[in-house]
Scaffold this motif. Structure first.
Motif, PDB file in Angstrom:
ATOM      1  N   TRP A 102      35.583  43.573  42.588  1.00 53.30           N
ATOM      2  CA  TRP A 102      35.815  42.613  41.344  1.00 53.30           C
ATOM      3  C   TRP A 102      37.024  41.341  42.237  1.00 53.30           C
ATOM      4  CZ3 TRP A 102      34.084  45.413  36.453  1.00 53.30           C
ATOM      5  CH2 TRP A 102      32.686  45.885  36.431  1.00 53.30           C
ATOM      6  N   LYS A 103      37.713  42.207  41.944  1.00 53.34           N
ATOM      7  CA  LYS A 103      39.179  40.736  41.917  1.00 53.34           C
ATOM      8  C   LYS A 103      38.883  39.566  43.319  1.00 53.34           C
ATOM      9  CE  LYS A 103      41.903  42.203  38.850  1.00 53.34           C
ATOM     10  NZ  LYS A 103      42.698  41.214  38.489  1.00 53.34           N
ATOM     11  N   ALA A 104      38.369  41.217  44.570  1.00 55.10           N
ATOM     12  CA  ALA A 104      37.939  39.908  46.068  1.00 55.10           C
ATOM     13  C   ALA A 104      36.689  38.709  45.141  1.00 55.10           C
ATOM     14  CB  ALA A 104      37.397  40.582  46.727  1.00 55.10           C
ATOM     15  N   LEU A 105      35.892  39.106  44.497  1.00 56.44           N
ATOM     16  CA  LEU A 105      34.957  38.771  44.211  1.00 56.44           C
ATOM     17  C   LEU A 105      35.152  37.390  43.255  1.00 56.44           C
ATOM     18  CD1 LEU A 105      31.569  40.893  44.063  1.00 56.44           C
ATOM     19  CD2 LEU A 105      31.676  38.741  45.790  1.00 56.44           C
ATOM     20  N   GLU A 106      36.098  37.339  42.409  1.00 59.51           N
ATOM     21  CA  GLU A 106      36.502  36.597  41.628  1.00 59.51           C
ATOM     22  C   GLU A 106      37.374  35.683  42.403  1.00 59.51           C
ATOM     23  OE1 GLU A 106      39.856  35.985  37.996  1.00 59.51           O
ATOM     24  OE2 GLU A 106      39.609  37.945  38.224  1.00 59.51           O
TER      25      GLU A 106
END
Length: 123
Positions: A102-106
């Motif tokens: 999720w952090k990378a996609l955000e």
């Protein structure tokens, strides 16, 4: 609920084709059958392609399937017999990413938004 195009936790969208059939209930009209067909399509695509998560609650195991759908669901009736309807549906679907992504996609979503905002300055 977040619109699918703004949901950064989704993986890549793909077009899925689902086929199925339903039996008619007594006195059921066509719009009601189409609604049940759409519900069946959503359940099928989630089960087949969604992110599967398993939780335990009070000694019970709960399995849930997660994903993001872009509407509309294109529903095509193939055959409508007396008591049965066969259908095919096209749906744009993306499973949710695992929480560790999720952090990378955000970050990717924010960078994409920043580039789009920058390009708007020149229009």
């Amino acid at each position: 609920m977040v619109p699918a195009e703004d949901e950064f936790r989704a993986e890549n969208f793909s077009l899925c084709t689902i086929s199925g059939s339903l039996s008619a209930r007594p006195g059921e009209i066509k719009p009601m059958m189409e609604k049940r067909a759409r519900e069946q399509v959503l359940k099928s695509v989630l089960r087949e392609k969604g992110l599967k998560s398993v939780k335990a609650l009070n000694y019970d195991t709960i399995v849930s399937y997660e994903g993001v759908v872009m509407v509309p669901i294109l529903l095509e009736t193939i055959k409508a017999k007396d008591q049965e309807i066969e259908f095919r549906a096209a749906i744009r679907f993306s499973p949710l990413a695992f929480p560790d992504r999720w952090k990378a996609l955000e970050s990717k979503h924010r960078m994409k938004q920043a580039v789009q905002d920058f390009l708007l300055l020149f229009k």
